[in-house]
Design an enzyme around this catalytic site. Structure first.
Site, PDB file in Angstrom:
ATOM      1  N   ASP A   1      -4.133   5.513  -8.295  1.00 61.59           N
ATOM      2  CA  ASP A   1      -4.198   4.115  -8.905  1.00 61.59           C
ATOM      3  C   ASP A   1      -5.938   3.501  -8.604  1.00 61.59           C
ATOM      4  OD1 ASP A   1      -2.342   1.246  -9.388  1.00 61.59           O
ATOM      5  OD2 ASP A   1      -4.205   1.691 -10.470  1.00 61.59           O
TER       6      ASP A   1
ATOM      7  N   CYS B   1      -6.868  -0.105  -7.936  1.00 58.38           N
ATOM      8  CA  CYS B   1      -5.690  -0.944  -7.776  1.00 58.38           C
ATOM      9  C   CYS B   1      -6.301  -2.340  -7.076  1.00 58.38           C
ATOM     10  CB  CYS B   1      -4.582  -0.501  -6.982  1.00 58.38           C
ATOM     11  SG  CYS B   1      -3.133  -1.691  -7.143  1.00 58.38           S
TER      12      CYS B   1
ATOM     13  N   GLY C   1       1.416 -10.446  -0.251  1.00 58.28           N
ATOM     14  CA  GLY C   1       2.393 -10.343   0.811  1.00 58.28           C
ATOM     15  C   GLY C   1       3.474  -9.487   0.027  1.00 58.28           C
TER      16      GLY C   1
ATOM     17  N   HIS D   1      -5.225  -4.916   3.039  1.00 56.42           N
ATOM     18  CA  HIS D   1      -4.812  -5.336   1.626  1.00 56.42           C
ATOM     19  C   HIS D   1      -3.695  -5.907   1.272  1.00 56.42           C
ATOM     20  CE1 HIS D   1      -2.170  -2.011   1.256  1.00 56.42           C
ATOM     21  NE2 HIS D   1      -2.186  -2.074  -0.177  1.00 56.42           N
TER      22      HIS D   1
END
Lengths: 485, 122
Positions: free
Chosen positions: A101, A104, A384, A408
């Site tokens: 991805d 992302c 989160g 991240h």
């Protein structure tokens, strides 16, 4: 594979632990994991540490194979991995260091709304978002483009979307790389990748992709909050998505070609998913150009998703989005490789920095910052889980030691399979509802796979990066409405 | 995944992906679409990954869930197959599988048959 529960890590300080080069013959640099004793217990439970050690085999890698505190097992690189290679010393680029991805990433919008103003409208907003934003596996959007137009998306990224009326010029200033990374070459993207991408612009995708309505529940730095225009009780919106099928196809094709490069360039890596080629090779240059296409596609995608989100808020709240103050704070990539200049042992070097499940975090006065953030440092968006919190941080000078990188997200604790086996969807929904969180997901499995308990506590993760000094807390948000693909 | 021979392993792993990915919603016979696939690789492990990823890619672009796999020809580095799929809209898709990966890949003879372990990025 060695017994990782027994691997002796060398403690550098409270928030950094080293895997010595001696752990595995072939490691060119040590591994350094940013964590604390509390998170380390979970980190030892999967193969992530082994992957940190494997990345240290990459030709041209400088300083260390790094891992952020949200580290968990990935494919090739661990998730939460950062590695920089010296281009002039034969340094390599690896699709496994970016992921399927590509780009992302996540963006944060603020609003002028307070929780008390819209608390009775959250359900309407969530249901409208779920209805109007294409989401779910293989989702297709209303933004259909021709092959010629798709090439423009791959070149222009978020700028394409703004030109089509899906946003304003100011949005680009608040996007990493201003919404498009230079050097994308649509000619190196296959017809198959174009096929996969053409119907998916403006779609959320599935898995851990989401749109989340949040309320700011804690301020950490009042000066920074004032500068960003953020206050307690304020409503924010976070959007998490990536390059969809186009990115997966590009990654797959280039992993295939780079597996051949291991023999061609006499590269020894312990895991074929770390297949790579020198950045300054035809294969390396071609992958980089294709990766940039996917990155730009993802920025266009998030720009379109933001446009759709603004339109939903307009419709439900009966006010133009500008009057609602729905302006972009920032957009960050967390699966990407970039050519950047960094100081290594006192010398400026041109490096290929891989961030796989890691976020750029540049400090105040950095030349790549837009004017509005020169004094604050780059906003860093950390999602989160849908039951606890998300964060806004800023980059710091000290993050030079991680090539200006930080965590991240929260980092997965349980696999999707384990989640489906152990968590009851109804009980989960009831629990979230009791906390005032309204969730709409495309399926019960999606809901359960993304339950809060399958993730580490993002508060613990952010504690580490803040206390290690590689990024700084600004404010914290809690979720009140979530849509999952 | 286990099978009696190499063809069987390739068929069974392919079948497993789509079984994980989607469940049929519409009863009765559905129209089928047939696609020929050819793949080449340096060895059988890579061949397995390339085969599975080609199926995932075709599934995405053609909008099909593949249910029948005929491996006509297979060697250490090549494969010719014919696969049959049904419209994905007749299925409830449970999981998006991004790709089959080399992570922890295992493909070997085991007893009288073959054994494979493949990790998917979901």
């Amino acid at each position: 594979m060695s017994d990782l529960t027994q691997l002796k890590l060398e403690k550098i300080d409270e928030y950094r632990f080293r895997i010595p080069r001696s752990y595995k013959p072939g490691m060119r640099v040590p591994g350094i994991i940013y964590t604390d004793e509390k998170l380390l217990k979970d980190i030892r439970q999967d193969k992530a540490l082994e992957q940190v050690a494997n990345v240290a085999f990459l030709p041209g890698i400088v300083s260390a194979s790094l891992a952020m505190p949200d580290i968990h097992w990935g494919y090739g690189f661990c998730i939460g991995g950062v590695a920089a290679t010296d281009i002039e010393e034969g340094g390599v680029i690896s699709p496994g260091g970016v992921g399927y991805d590509i780009n992302c990433g996540v963006r944060l919008l603020k609003t002028e709304l307070q929780y008390e103003q819209i608390k009775d409208k959250i359900k309407d907003l969530v249901y409208a978002l779920f209805s109007d934003v294409p989401s779910g596996v293989g989702s297709k959007g209303d933004i259909r483009v021709s092959a010629k137009e798709e090439r423009q998306i791959l070149l222009k990224g978020a700028q394409w979307a703004v030109e089509k009326g899906f946003g304003i010029q100011e949005d680009l200033e608040c996007t990493e790389e201003y919404g498009a990374i230079e050097g994308a070459d649509p000619k190196v993207v296959s017809d198959r990748a174009y096929e996969r991408g053409k119907a998916q612009s403006g779609t959320l995708g599935s898995g851990n992709h989401f749109i989340e309505i949040q309320v700011i529940d804690q301020l950490y730095d009042s000066r920074l909050c004032d500068t960003f225009g953020l206050e307690l009780g304020q409503i924010t919106v976070m959007i998490h998505s990536g390059s969809r099928g186009l990115g997966y196809q590009i990654c797959d094709e280039y992993v295939r070609s780079m597996v051949r490069c291991l023999e061609k360039y006499k590269i020894n890596v312990p895991d074929r998913q770390l297949a790579c080629a020198p950045v300054n090779s035809p294969e390396g240059e071609e992958y980089l150009a294709a990766m940039k296409c996917a990155a730009n596609y993802a920025w266009a995608n998030r720009q379109c998703l933001m446009h759709l989100t603004r339109k939903v808020f307009e419709r439900v709240l009966s006010e133009p989005w500008e009057k609602l103050g729905m302006y972009l704070v920032y957009d960050v990539a967390h699966n990407i490789a970039k050519i950047e200049k960094h100081i290594v042992e006192g010398k400026e070097k041109k490096l290929c920095v891989h961030r796989k499940g890691a976020t750029r975090a540049i400090p105040p006065n950095h030349p790549e910052l837009p004017e509005r953030y020169k004094k604050t440092g780059q906003p860093v968006i950390i999602p989160g889980d849908m039951g606890r919190n998300s964060y806004l941080l800023v980059g710091t000078e000290k993050s030079a030691e991680t090539f200006f990188s930080t965590c991240h997200g929260a980092g997965r604790l349980k696999s999707r399979t384990a989640a489906i086996r152990s968590i009851d969807a109804n009980a989960l929904l009831k629990d979230l509802e009791s906390k005032g969180i309204i969730v709409k997901a495309s399926g019960r499995d999606t809901l359960v796979e993304e339950a809060p308990q399958v993730y580490k506590d993002v508060n613990d993760v952010v504690d580490v990066v803040h206390n290690a000094g590689i990024s700084k807390r600004v404010c914290r948000m809690r979720p009140i409405g979530v849509i999952k693909g | 995944m286990k099978a009696g021979d190499l063809k069987g392993i390739f068929k069974n792993t392919a079948w497993a992906i789509f079984d994980i990915m989607a469940a049929k919603q519409k009863k009765g016979r559905l129209p089928k679409k047939t696609i020929k696939i050819k793949q080449q690789a340096a060895n059988k492990e890579e061949l397995l990954i390339f085969w599975l990823n080609e199926l995932l890619s075709l599934s995405a672009v053609k909008g099909l869930v593949f249910r029948k796999f005929s491996i006509n020809n297979i060697g250490a580095g090549y494969l010719e197959a014919v696969v049959e799929g049904e419209d994905i809209n007749s299925y409830k898709v449970n999981t998006e599988i991004k790709a089959a990966t080399f992570n922890g890949l295992l493909l070997r003879k085991s007893g009288l048959g073959w054994l494979a372990e493949v990790t998917f990025d979901v």
